[in-house]
Design a protein around this motif. Structure first.
Motif, PDB file in Angstrom:
ATOM      1  N   TYR A  44       0.792  -1.006   0.051  1.00  0.00           N
ATOM      2  CA  TYR A  44       0.019   0.100   0.033  1.00  0.00           C
ATOM      3  C   TYR A  44       0.869   1.161   0.055  1.00  0.00           C
ATOM      4  CZ  TYR A  44      -3.423   3.009   1.830  1.00  0.00           C
ATOM      5  OH  TYR A  44      -3.745   4.973   1.836  1.00  0.00           O
ATOM      6  N   THR A  45       0.725   2.039  -0.809  1.00  0.00           N
ATOM      7  CA  THR A  45       1.657   3.678  -0.867  1.00  0.00           C
ATOM      8  C   THR A  45       0.862   4.759  -0.751  1.00  0.00           C
ATOM      9  OG1 THR A  45       1.266   2.763  -3.271  1.00  0.00           O
ATOM     10  CG2 THR A  45       3.297   1.780  -2.595  1.00  0.00           C
ATOM     11  N   GLY A  46      -0.699   4.309  -0.049  1.00  0.00           N
ATOM     12  CA  GLY A  46      -1.087   5.375  -0.273  1.00  0.00           C
ATOM     13  C   GLY A  46      -1.038   6.308   0.347  1.00  0.00           C
ATOM     14  N   TYR A  47      -1.514   7.168   1.306  1.00  0.00           N
ATOM     15  CA  TYR A  47      -1.132   8.044   2.559  1.00  0.00           C
ATOM     16  C   TYR A  47      -1.766   6.699   3.587  1.00  0.00           C
ATOM     17  CZ  TYR A  47      -1.378  11.701  -0.659  1.00  0.00           C
ATOM     18  OH  TYR A  47      -0.737  12.434  -1.920  1.00  0.00           O
ATOM     19  N   ARG A  48      -0.958   7.085   4.782  1.00  0.00           N
ATOM     20  CA  ARG A  48      -1.664   6.714   6.321  1.00  0.00           C
ATOM     21  C   ARG A  48      -2.395   7.969   7.141  1.00  0.00           C
ATOM     22  NH1 ARG A  48       4.102   5.229   8.778  1.00  0.00           N
ATOM     23  NH2 ARG A  48       4.869   3.816   7.260  1.00  0.00           N
TER      24      ARG A  48
ATOM     25  N   GLU B 125      -0.975  11.187   7.968  1.00  0.00           N
ATOM     26  CA  GLU B 125      -0.815  12.329   7.132  1.00  0.00           C
ATOM     27  C   GLU B 125      -1.799  13.657   6.848  1.00  0.00           C
ATOM     28  OE1 GLU B 125       3.117   9.530   5.215  1.00  0.00           O
ATOM     29  OE2 GLU B 125       1.091   9.451   4.762  1.00  0.00           O
TER      30      GLU B 125
ATOM     31  N   ARG C 182      -1.251  15.684   8.928  1.00  0.00           N
ATOM     32  CA  ARG C 182      -0.380  16.320   8.736  1.00  0.00           C
ATOM     33  C   ARG C 182       0.007  17.327   7.506  1.00  0.00           C
ATOM     34  NH1 ARG C 182       5.296  13.501   7.420  1.00  0.00           N
ATOM     35  NH2 ARG C 182       6.855  14.936   7.545  1.00  0.00           N
ATOM     36  N   PHE C 183      -0.863  16.922   6.857  1.00  0.00           N
ATOM     37  CA  PHE C 183      -0.629  17.996   5.379  1.00  0.00           C
ATOM     38  C   PHE C 183      -2.099  19.086   5.511  1.00  0.00           C
ATOM     39  CE2 PHE C 183       0.976  13.960   3.287  1.00  0.00           C
ATOM     40  CZ  PHE C 183       2.579  14.844   3.503  1.00  0.00           C
TER      41      PHE C 183
ATOM     42  N   GLY D  47      -0.130  15.855  -5.692  1.00  0.00           N
ATOM     43  CA  GLY D  47       1.255  15.174  -6.006  1.00  0.00           C
ATOM     44  C   GLY D  47       2.036  14.918  -4.738  1.00  0.00           C
ATOM     45  N   LEU D  48       1.097  15.010  -3.232  1.00  0.00           N
ATOM     46  CA  LEU D  48       1.990  14.588  -2.091  1.00  0.00           C
ATOM     47  C   LEU D  48       2.130  13.511  -2.299  1.00  0.00           C
ATOM     48  CD1 LEU D  48      -0.319  16.725   0.076  1.00  0.00           C
ATOM     49  CD2 LEU D  48       1.885  17.747  -0.524  1.00  0.00           C
ATOM     50  N   VAL D  49       3.760  13.200  -1.557  1.00  0.00           N
ATOM     51  CA  VAL D  49       4.182  11.697  -1.669  1.00  0.00           C
ATOM     52  C   VAL D  49       4.005  11.269  -0.205  1.00  0.00           C
ATOM     53  CG1 VAL D  49       6.344  10.647  -1.298  1.00  0.00           C
ATOM     54  CG2 VAL D  49       5.901  12.487  -3.700  1.00  0.00           C
ATOM     55  N   GLY D  50       3.431  10.368   0.328  1.00  0.00           N
ATOM     56  CA  GLY D  50       3.050  10.281   1.508  1.00  0.00           C
ATOM     57  C   GLY D  50       4.354   8.932   2.024  1.00  0.00           C
ATOM     58  N   ILE D  51       4.326   8.615   3.840  1.00  0.00           N
ATOM     59  CA  ILE D  51       5.855   8.127   3.415  1.00  0.00           C
ATOM     60  C   ILE D  51       5.505   6.643   3.064  1.00  0.00           C
ATOM     61  CG2 ILE D  51       6.579   6.648   5.462  1.00  0.00           C
ATOM     62  CD1 ILE D  51       6.330   9.153   7.487  1.00  0.00           C
ATOM     63  N   ASN D  52       4.641   5.865   2.629  1.00  0.00           N
ATOM     64  CA  ASN D  52       4.441   4.623   2.389  1.00  0.00           C
ATOM     65  C   ASN D  52       4.870   4.946   1.064  1.00  0.00           C
ATOM     66  OD1 ASN D  52       3.389   3.408   4.235  1.00  0.00           O
ATOM     67  ND2 ASN D  52       1.540   3.646   3.670  1.00  0.00           N
ATOM     68  N   ARG D  53       4.810   5.701  -0.221  1.00  0.00           N
ATOM     69  CA  ARG D  53       4.911   5.719  -0.994  1.00  0.00           C
ATOM     70  C   ARG D  53       6.443   6.623  -1.813  1.00  0.00           C
ATOM     71  NH1 ARG D  53       2.715   5.716  -5.408  1.00  0.00           N
ATOM     72  NH2 ARG D  53       0.903   5.380  -5.314  1.00  0.00           N
TER      73      ARG D  53
ATOM     74  N   ASN E 140       8.603   5.162   0.618  1.00  0.00           N
ATOM     75  CA  ASN E 140       9.651   3.995   1.332  1.00  0.00           C
ATOM     76  C   ASN E 140       9.767   3.164   0.015  1.00  0.00           C
ATOM     77  OD1 ASN E 140      10.411   5.213   3.708  1.00  0.00           O
ATOM     78  ND2 ASN E 140       8.472   4.192   4.581  1.00  0.00           N
ATOM     79  N   ALA E 141       8.206   2.579  -0.277  1.00  0.00           N
ATOM     80  CA  ALA E 141       8.241   1.352  -1.440  1.00  0.00           C
ATOM     81  C   ALA E 141       9.212   1.986  -3.083  1.00  0.00           C
ATOM     82  CB  ALA E 141       6.436   1.411  -1.916  1.00  0.00           C
ATOM     83  N   ASP E 142       8.716   3.535  -3.374  1.00  0.00           N
ATOM     84  CA  ASP E 142       9.131   3.721  -4.791  1.00  0.00           C
ATOM     85  C   ASP E 142       9.919   4.666  -4.639  1.00  0.00           C
ATOM     86  OD1 ASP E 142       6.745   2.624  -5.680  1.00  0.00           O
ATOM     87  OD2 ASP E 142       5.720   4.232  -5.962  1.00  0.00           O
TER      88      ASP E 142
ATOM     89  N   GLY F 277      12.855  13.904   5.615  1.00  0.00           N
ATOM     90  CA  GLY F 277      11.198  13.500   5.511  1.00  0.00           C
ATOM     91  C   GLY F 277      10.787  14.357   4.391  1.00  0.00           C
ATOM     92  N   LEU F 278       9.129  14.577   5.071  1.00  0.00           N
ATOM     93  CA  LEU F 278       7.868  14.783   3.688  1.00  0.00           C
ATOM     94  C   LEU F 278       7.787  16.039   4.060  1.00  0.00           C
ATOM     95  CD1 LEU F 278       6.185  11.662   4.150  1.00  0.00           C
ATOM     96  CD2 LEU F 278       8.474  12.276   2.030  1.00  0.00           C
TER      97      LEU F 278
END
Lengths: 529, 319
Positions: free
Chosen positions: A504-508, A511, A514-515, B9-15, B17-19, B268-269
């Protein structure tokens, strides 16, 4: 989520859930525990060291009777021959053969026990007791010295009701031993010593009770049994049985019952016969292991041997009781790990270490949640206070952490002492695991508060304990334990779910908070003042 | 909320890390950036300016000798070689009598030794391994930035993707952050338009701000001194690491100009919040120009050309 991730997760989920569904719906294995206090599975393991000669081992075997139903009896003992002797007071299992070197005998049974209630019959309704029975069970024996002068003297002082009032005599003696004699675990098992010092071990108290009953002319005898409690190894117990107007009534001065034996006591046999004894051996030892099974006897049978040879081979119910008990806990861990992955990767909660939260929950599994949290809070509090003090001494780090370890050991020791007085669950229950985890937790808190400040350390600590508190009920849940143990293929399904979580690469969720500042008056481009 | 974040186009931590970190940064290359000493040596070899190293203490004995070895310097910075997130960093000044001052308050010689011993024991190191304590010269805030950070030295964080600088922000210490340039400790993060080298937006503890809370100076539209050089040394320092997704921290020193402070393999993001823009469009634009990740890297292009490409991409993304 990429396609390979989606499909490999799907594959594992389909396999795990498919097997689960087949077992549950095609073979109709029960999905939930069906009886609240299910039967116990008890295992007796006898270790013998023989010297090559013929010898024999004897052990008390339980029989069905009021308050207990015994079923599924099994014994495995290699080349030794096994026979059962029914004697008038008990059933005896006898293993004979050449006893070479080290051998192990395993005897298993399942027992469904309830509270066994015996009504004490009123006088007159029953014929007088047979004199042989009275003679046999009022006689002094080495373990029950009913003819000792001290015993007679005490009975005089007790001012017993007349010989016609049997139940009055019984109650007077019972209340004396139950209330006037202290139970001290370090004291002796001897009836006379217990009488003289007004304190004795559990066995000492029971023996004194039986001795006094015999001396007062009431037929009484020793009963041997086991106390079975969740999360603790079975304990050998001894209590008494007294004949009132022809009815045997069970009585215990330690457990405090007269006629109503509680459900957690299982009777093994009557009389002075030792639980396990052996001849022709160099050494013999034994231990009992027990686990509770939340199923009816017929359901246990279907779990043990489903109508499919492969599934029957894969049934964990075939394993020795000790391994079963360990696996029941072990199989819960994947479930806890899945929860942690969800909390961390989907929700985004900051916690100590990866599996620290599961380990905390596991360490506290034997406690009710509130008590467990109190214990963790206490340990964290000590760590924080001690840190403030230790920081001033400017010690090197490893000794500093070691001092903290000492403090944790002291706190836990104090807790064990307090537990003895306030009847809290046993802190150790045969393992030091909770201590290890608490020490690790304290180390994490100490280091985090040095690195990132006390505030950050406490925030992370609170989240960790919070997540542990959410995992905790799961680890204690009978349903979850049952499900994972009966359907271990669910672990494969959990792996599938973990693959999905990992892909899963979406937002937590965290976040989104946070955003969120990016949402107001957006987009303004320059943002000049 | 979700879809608006995606649209930005915000990048989260999961993305991330993975991408990005997992795919672009080979694990075996991490020690080079996780250990500040290794980074420093690498930069010196490449001729990239770094803060001057005054002393190293790797053994407890050396911790005790440290005050003697530092005699004569009127200020210095003590830091763990393997620390993370600015933990364990100590800025110390010397007063005329040879005593120490930390944040204006007296600081005992024993405290310095104790802190150094803590660093060596691995108190601040990732995973708690043994560590070395580094003592570096204290950098001075550039004159043009001084009114914006009276309490500490600001640094510029640049995200470098496949050798192209794509986004930047300046981190301004505040009294609340204790003079540290860490956003989670209360420093201001101000996004920088990398085409112009000027700040555009600013956040403090995740809230928009326009002025510095301590000085009341505007933190927007501030020009970063020598910004072109800042981008250049960030890119040059990243090249030899072989890492594809890096955060480079550069300080503009009053005397020496831009100096590379450290590199970070898991940046960090928050830089997205400071810039009010997502990283995704810029990262995607780099991939679009240079093809798939497995293809040739732009690392062979001259640095100036890559800086210009990064600025182009940023301009398109901001348009």
């Amino acid at each position: 989520m990429s396609r390979p991730v989606f499909f490999s997760g799907l594959l594992l989920l389909a396999f795990g859930l498919g097997l689960f569904a087949t077992k549950a719906f095609y073979y109709e294995l029960p999905l939930t525990p069906s009886v609240a206090p299910g039967p116990w599975q008890v295992e007796l393991r006898i270790h013998i060291r023989g010297d090559g000669r013929r010898g024999s081992v004897r052990a008390l075997l339980p029989s069905s009777g009021p308050g207990q139903t015994i079923f599924d009896e099994r014994s495995s003992s290699g080349r030794l021959s096994f026979s059962i002797r029914d004697q008038d007071e008990h059933r005896l299992g006898v293993w004979t053969g050449f006893l070479e070197d080290i051998q192990e005998i395993v005897y298993q049974f399942r027992v469904q026990s309830q509270r066994a209630e015996t009504v004490i019959p009123p006088a007159g309704e029953v014929e007088a007791l047979r004199t042989t029975l009275v003679r046999r069970y009022t006689r002094p024996t080495p373990g029950l010295p009913a003819s000792a002068p001290d015993v007679a003297e005490l009975l005089d002082q007790l001012d017993l009701p007349g010989p016609g009032d049997t139940s009055g005599r019984l109650r007077t003696i019972f209340s004396f031993v139950a209330h006037e004699v202290e139970r001290v675990s370090s004291a002796g098992d001897d009836a006379l010593l217990t009488l003289a010092q007004r304190e004795g071990s559990a066995e000492g108290k029971e023996r004194l009770l039986i001795t006094l009953l015999r001396a007062a002319g009431l037929p009484a005898r020793v009963v041997r049994g086991l106390e079975l409690r969740e999360g603790v190894a079975p304990e050998a117990r001894l209590w008494g049985e007294v004949n009132v107007h022809g009815v045997w009534v069970q009585v215990s001065a330690v457990q405090g019952f007269l006629g109503e034996r509680p459900a957690d006591l299982v009777e093994l046999g009557r009389g002075e016969q030792a639980r396990v004894e052996a001849t022709g051996v160099r050494a013999v030892g034994h231990r009992y292991v027990a686990i509770r099974e939340p199923l009816r006897p017929d359901e246990i049978a279907s779990m043990l041997a489903p109508d499919n040879p492969i599934l029957a081979k894969l049934s964990l119910y075939r394993l020795p009781v000790g391994s079963q008990a360990a696996l029941r806990v072990l199989l819960l861990l994947p479930l806890g790990a899945l929860l942690v992955a969800v909390f961390r990767n989907l929700i985004g909660i900051p916690t100590y270490g990866t599996f620290m939260t599961v380990l905390i929950a596991l360490a506290l599994r034997q406690f009710p949640l509130a008590l467990g949290l109190f214990l963790v809070g206490l340990v964290i509090g000590v760590a924080v206070v001690a840190r403030a003090g230790l920081e001033r001494l400017r010690l090197l780090m490893v000794p500093r952490l070691s001092i903290l370890l000492c403090l944790v050991v002291l706190v836990v020791t104090g807790f064990a002492l307090a537990g003895e007085d306030y009847k809290l669950p046993d802190l150790f229950a045969g393992s030091v695991f909770p201590i290890v985890i608490l020490t690790m937790l304290v180390e994490r808190i100490y280091i985090t508060s040095s690195e990132e400040g006390l505030r950050e350390a406490l925030i992370q600590g609170a989240w960790s304990v919070g997540v542990a508190a959410m995992v905790h009920p799961l680890l204690r849940s009978e349903n979850a334990t049952y499900l994972m143990f009966s359907f271990p293929e669910l672990v494969v399904a959990i792996m599938g779910a973990l693959i999905w979580v990992g892909g899963y690469t979406g937002y937590r969720v965290s976040e989104l908070f946070r955003f969120r500042t990016l949402l107001d008056d957006e987009p303004t481009g320059g943002g000049r003042v | 909320m979700w879809s608006r974040f995606t649209k930005m186009g915000l990048v989260g931590i999961n993305r991330r890390n993975a991408d990005f970190t997992l795919r672009m940064n080979e694990r075996s290359r991490y020690p080079l950036v996780d250990n500040k000493l290794a980074t420093k040596q690498m930069c010196i070899r490449e001729g990239i300016p770094v803060p001057q190293l005054l002393a190293i203490a790797e053994l407890h004995v050396e911790a005790r000798r440290l005050p003697d070895r530092l005699r004569g310097y009127d200020s210095f910075v003590l830091k763990p070689a393997r620390g993370a997130m600015g933990n364990g960093i100590l800025v110390v000044r010397t007063d005329p009598d040879g005593g120490y001052l930390r944040g204006g308050r007296p600081f005992a010689r024993e405290d310095l030794i104790y802190h150094t011993a803590g660093i060596i024991s691995g108190l601040y190191a990732l995973a708690g391994h043994r560590d070395a304590a580094l003592v570096e010269e204290r950098l001075e805030t550039h004159l043009l930035l001084r009114s914006l950070s009276p309490d500490g030295v600001p640094d510029v964080r640049i995200i470098i993707y496949r050798g192209i600088p794509v986004m930047a922000m300046i981190r301004l210490p505040t009294a609340q952050s204790g003079g540290r340039a860490n956003l989670h400790q209360g420093a201001i993060g101000a996004g920088i338009d990398i085409t112009r080298g000027r700040t555009t937006h600013a956040v403090l503890r995740n809230r928009r701000v326009f002025r510095h809370p301590d000085t009341d100076e505007s933190v927007l539209d501030v020009a970063i001194p020598e910004f072109g050089r800042v981008l250049e040394i960030a890119v040059r320092a990243t090249d030899p690491t072989g890492l594809g997704y890096v955060g480079a921290d550069v300080v503009v020193d009053a005397v020496r100009g831009p100096v590379l402070l450290e590199l970070n393999a898991r940046p960090g993001l928050a830089i997205q919040v400071a810039n009010r823009a997502g990283l995704m469009p810029r990262l995607a634009a780099v991939d679009e120009r240079f093809g798939p990740v497995d293809g040739p890297w732009p690392g062979t292009l001259p640095v100036e050309e890559r800086v210009a490409i990064g600025q182009d991409i940023a301009k398109e993304a901001m348009a």
